[in-house]
Write an enzyme that holds these catalytic residues in place. Sequence first.
Site, PDB file in Angstrom:
ATOM      1  N   TYR A   6       0.825  -1.205   0.000  1.00  0.00           N
ATOM      2  CA  TYR A   6       0.000   0.000   0.000  1.00  0.00           C
ATOM      3  C   TYR A   6       0.867   1.266   0.000  1.00  0.00           C
ATOM      4  O   TYR A   6       0.357   2.358   0.149  1.00  0.00           O
ATOM      5  CB  TYR A   6      -0.960  -0.010   1.185  1.00  0.00           C
ATOM      6  CG  TYR A   6      -1.902  -1.196   1.174  1.00  0.00           C
ATOM      7  CD1 TYR A   6      -2.965  -1.244   0.285  1.00  0.00           C
ATOM      8  CD2 TYR A   6      -1.713  -2.275   2.035  1.00  0.00           C
ATOM      9  CE1 TYR A   6      -3.823  -2.338   0.250  1.00  0.00           C
ATOM     10  CE2 TYR A   6      -2.560  -3.374   2.004  1.00  0.00           C
ATOM     11  CZ  TYR A   6      -3.618  -3.396   1.118  1.00  0.00           C
ATOM     12  OH  TYR A   6      -4.469  -4.471   1.077  1.00  0.00           O
ATOM     13  N   TYR A  59     -11.391  -1.086   0.881  1.00  0.00           N
ATOM     14  CA  TYR A  59     -11.258  -0.674   2.289  1.00  0.00           C
ATOM     15  C   TYR A  59      -9.895  -0.039   2.540  1.00  0.00           C
ATOM     16  O   TYR A  59      -9.653   0.484   3.622  1.00  0.00           O
ATOM     17  CB  TYR A  59     -11.491  -1.877   3.213  1.00  0.00           C
ATOM     18  CG  TYR A  59     -10.226  -2.600   3.634  1.00  0.00           C
ATOM     19  CD1 TYR A  59      -9.606  -3.500   2.781  1.00  0.00           C
ATOM     20  CD2 TYR A  59      -9.625  -2.345   4.868  1.00  0.00           C
ATOM     21  CE1 TYR A  59      -8.445  -4.138   3.136  1.00  0.00           C
ATOM     22  CE2 TYR A  59      -8.446  -2.972   5.235  1.00  0.00           C
ATOM     23  CZ  TYR A  59      -7.868  -3.869   4.370  1.00  0.00           C
ATOM     24  OH  TYR A  59      -6.693  -4.491   4.717  1.00  0.00           O
ATOM     25  N   ARG A  60      -9.012  -0.058   1.551  1.00  0.00           N
ATOM     26  CA  ARG A  60      -7.613   0.354   1.740  1.00  0.00           C
ATOM     27  C   ARG A  60      -7.029   0.519   0.345  1.00  0.00           C
ATOM     28  O   ARG A  60      -7.507  -0.110  -0.593  1.00  0.00           O
ATOM     29  CB  ARG A  60      -6.906  -0.786   2.479  1.00  0.00           C
ATOM     30  CG  ARG A  60      -5.570  -0.480   3.114  1.00  0.00           C
ATOM     31  CD  ARG A  60      -5.167  -1.680   3.955  1.00  0.00           C
ATOM     32  NE  ARG A  60      -3.882  -1.543   4.608  1.00  0.00           N
ATOM     33  CZ  ARG A  60      -3.305  -2.487   5.336  1.00  0.00           C
ATOM     34  NH1 ARG A  60      -3.894  -3.648   5.513  1.00  0.00           N
ATOM     35  NH2 ARG A  60      -2.133  -2.294   5.926  1.00  0.00           N
TER      36      ARG A  60
END
Lengths: 544, 544
Positions: free
Chosen positions: B110, B487-488
């Site tokens: 991420y 969600y991310r």
Amino acid sequence: MVNPAPPSDDPARHTAKADASRPLPPGFEPSRFATVLGELASIVGEDNVRRGEAVDPYDDPFVPAADPRAFAASAAVLPANVDEIRAILRVANGARLPLWTVSTGRNFAYGGAAPRLSGSVVLDLQRMNRVLDVNESLAYALVEPGVSYYDLYAALRQRNSALWVDPPAAGWGSVIGNTLERGFGYTPYGDHAATQCGMEVVLANGDVVRTGMGGIDTGTAWQLFRPGYGPSFDPMFMQSNYGIVTKMGVWLMPAPPAYLLGEIQFAREDDLGVIVDTLRALQLGGTIRHHAVIEGAIRRAASITPRARWYDGAGPMPESAVEAIQRDLGVGRWNLHYALYGERAVIDAQRRVVERAFAAVPGVRFAAKRYAANEVPQGGGDRNLAGIPTMTAFRMLDWLGGPGAHVDFSPLCPAAGADALRQYALVKARAAEYGFDYYGGFTAGGRHLHHVFAAIFARGNPDAAARAGDLLRALMSDARAAGYGVYRSHLLYMDYAAAQYGFNDGASLRLAETVKDALDPNGVLSPGKQGIWPRRWRAQRGYT
Amino acid sequence: MVNPAPPSDDPARHTAKADASRPLPPGFEPSRFATVLGELASIVGEDNVRRGEAVDPYDDPFVPAADPRAFAASAAVLPANVDEIRAILRVANGARLPLWTVSTGRNFAYGGAAPRLSGSVVLDLQRMNRVLDVNESLAYALVEPGVSYYDLYAALRQRNSALWVDPPAAGWGSVIGNTLERGFGYTPYGDHAATQCGMEVVLANGDVVRTGMGGIDTGTAWQLFRPGYGPSFDPMFMQSNYGIVTKMGVWLMPAPPAYLLGEIQFAREDDLGVIVDTLRALQLGGTIRHHAVIEGAIRRAASITPRARWYDGAGPMPESAVEAIQRDLGVGRWNLHYALYGERAVIDAQRRVVERAFAAVPGVRFAAKRYAANEVPQGGGDRNLAGIPTMTAFRMLDWLGGPGAHVDFSPLCPAAGADALRQYALVKARAAEYGFDYYGGFTAGGRHLHHVFAAIFARGNPDAAARAGDLLRALMSDARAAGYGVYRSHLLYMDYAAAQYGFNDGASLRLAETVKDALDPNGVLSPGKQGIWPRRWRAQRGYT
């Protein structure tokens, strides 16, 4: 969807007839207020603006102060939908009119429907009472603020749903209202703040936000995953005045194939310590998955008999009377109510684990009954454990004979026997000093207990009400000195309770008020709620 | 407390040597930046300011873009304590210097430790690495940001604690960092955001807040009851840039008296639907209480063999190779990993419930092993289920042979078979189009699934990296069209992901930025995180 007839002890019925005069919002002249109410009436219709005597039902019948109008609304307005709320907010922002939002106003023991800032206009959402969605397989509902636990229960039964609700002690409360106040129930879904998922909120500026996955406007996960993407705001809208919650998702428990309701009775006062420590291990180990309740003898007796049968003198009930209660009613000094939900074989194995855990306590008595999925228990408290709303908790109002009132002292307690014993001793002694019985119990949530003590007094007796208020303040002060804080409080002590959270010179309240001023610069939403005052009204703070 | 030696596949070791030039913070001249770094050095010491090449380890080795420096820090500063953080904030506010906070910076897939806004100074909290408290009976720890899951695990073993940690896939991550990003693990404590309790946060203005019961400064319930009194802010500090979390409580699971680890293998691709629907019922019924994982055949195989054994051509692995994997390795097309924790008799009864629930699926295969409290499993994934941190998830980096990288596409999925099948089909097809295998699985959280798909590519190959980034964007767009949101997300698509949450013209982001401007008026904290830009930097937003 209709609420059931109010129980016969509906406190609103007992409110002393008051004179027609209501306070004005602070800083308002009568004529200006009349103009503003006219504007509100043009939005919601004249029938949905309450003035004069029609505002009396918004008074708190249980107010723990000599003045029954210590917290009095100027009027009430009842919108039918989000558009009307947004229009009301335009008027309120323009006029600097303080509103006090209630879902249905059943927050008894903490202020009912009454506002913290006298003269506020109650924004009563009870007309918004639709069950918008029930999803049977994913086990949730989406409701509006006017939906009570009774309503939701009825809606589920009507569609032959196999889902349970988790009712709080008094089933007539709003699902949204109870959740926003962090109320709790008794099944595995008893932590209402934790089983909420997704909100629609109207902010003070009229903006409509859907939290979490609700931001995906064609999405299907709004009621399935609370956080969504980025910061999660739902818990910020609880016990606060940051917005008006107009829709909320609530998770529902699938009816278990079987369940067992048990009571374990303990003989001695200081058994409380071992009960708490043992129960904590059972909860953290996953054997007991719901909010089990440890109920004192007096509260247990109040569901069966009036106080006068045991004692009718002045002051708190003596030890001998409590012993008589235990002996004659066959109840414990402490009574642990627990439940197991699931497959029969699993329940049976878990029951043995529970009984083995407590077996060594001298004088312990076990009782339990297993129910099939389609069986329902008869007693009120037991019905709550089976997902059926009741009003039996209100029996406490009859404890003294004649119409009663109560205010609750609700310190958070570590789930450690030593802390529970300490809080119990502290509360019992101070209550006795002020002439009150220890009418209380502990609801167990794993690592913490909600210790709830009710000071019960005769309704409409200013002396008794003031004494209850004084006791409450003394208890908060005692608790604070011992390192404990309350999780909820009556209007009267909202500022005082907030001030106890004083780390770094009140940093958490500073944060709360920074957010408040950003979201509600004109200070129109519920000034003073939980001690949070918008800049405009900050001078109203008082640690009474 | 020392981290274990980094695993041999530590991505930082593989970072290509970059030139010494680093970007400046936007709007800074070199001389002004040098002055500001000097001020920071006077606070933390010269050794704890990283400049030039020493900043390279903060680059994202997995960046899914052709430019390996697409997100590049200008420098890094490593404070030792809260006072130093407050002093750094004074400098940052004065100079309008953007900081990018990381706990330890292990947010691989991420963005790692890299900032969203190039030129930001990384505020690296890894030196604050104390385990401040472990409470054995109430089962929690209080940790600082630099404490990894390995650290916490070691601290518990050192004091012979009977408490487990819940490790995420890669155990070297920070407990606080993983929780703030809403990471998850595998035991009943796998929802890290839900098992967090109490934070200390330094706000942008230097104010230090303790959330919830932490406001009671002599209290003992900070780690026991999250909400406290009034609005609850903890979830607002997750996936956000509202403050710097310097302490956090984390609940720990008491070691169970026994546990069982099971794998259920399913033969066919479309069994996914029945798996999800059956698992949901088992979770909502309380039989399976943890984050069970449904793992695809390729991900399952990657923990055992390299890809080349099955296929070494270009493009995605063909069906025949997946069938060979199933046949030769004896794994399922889908593999459900579940666990039961508790008393032996209860576990045994629950295992029968689980196996009965899946028995009707054609070709299903069951395997399970029960462990006593003091036994530990050997396989990495299994060790995670027993509360033991591992790095075996990083084996995926070897899947292609040679050093690999991955970026994750993480759509939230309703826990309904039809939705899972739909997301799977969508991701598999689009991945194949871009030349990637379906390397994925679903982690089950009751009413929702975390669907995590990893696009694995060769590290240091700009074409492959760019292709992974393009795939990610296409997947987000596909998901949004089907009503799903992530969600991310990786830095590269934080704005794009946030923009998908577009209800009422982006009301949730408007709320997030209103709060941001109130708490951080100078915009010094992590500009752009999760799409939230402070007013000062709002023009930097880009839906790349």
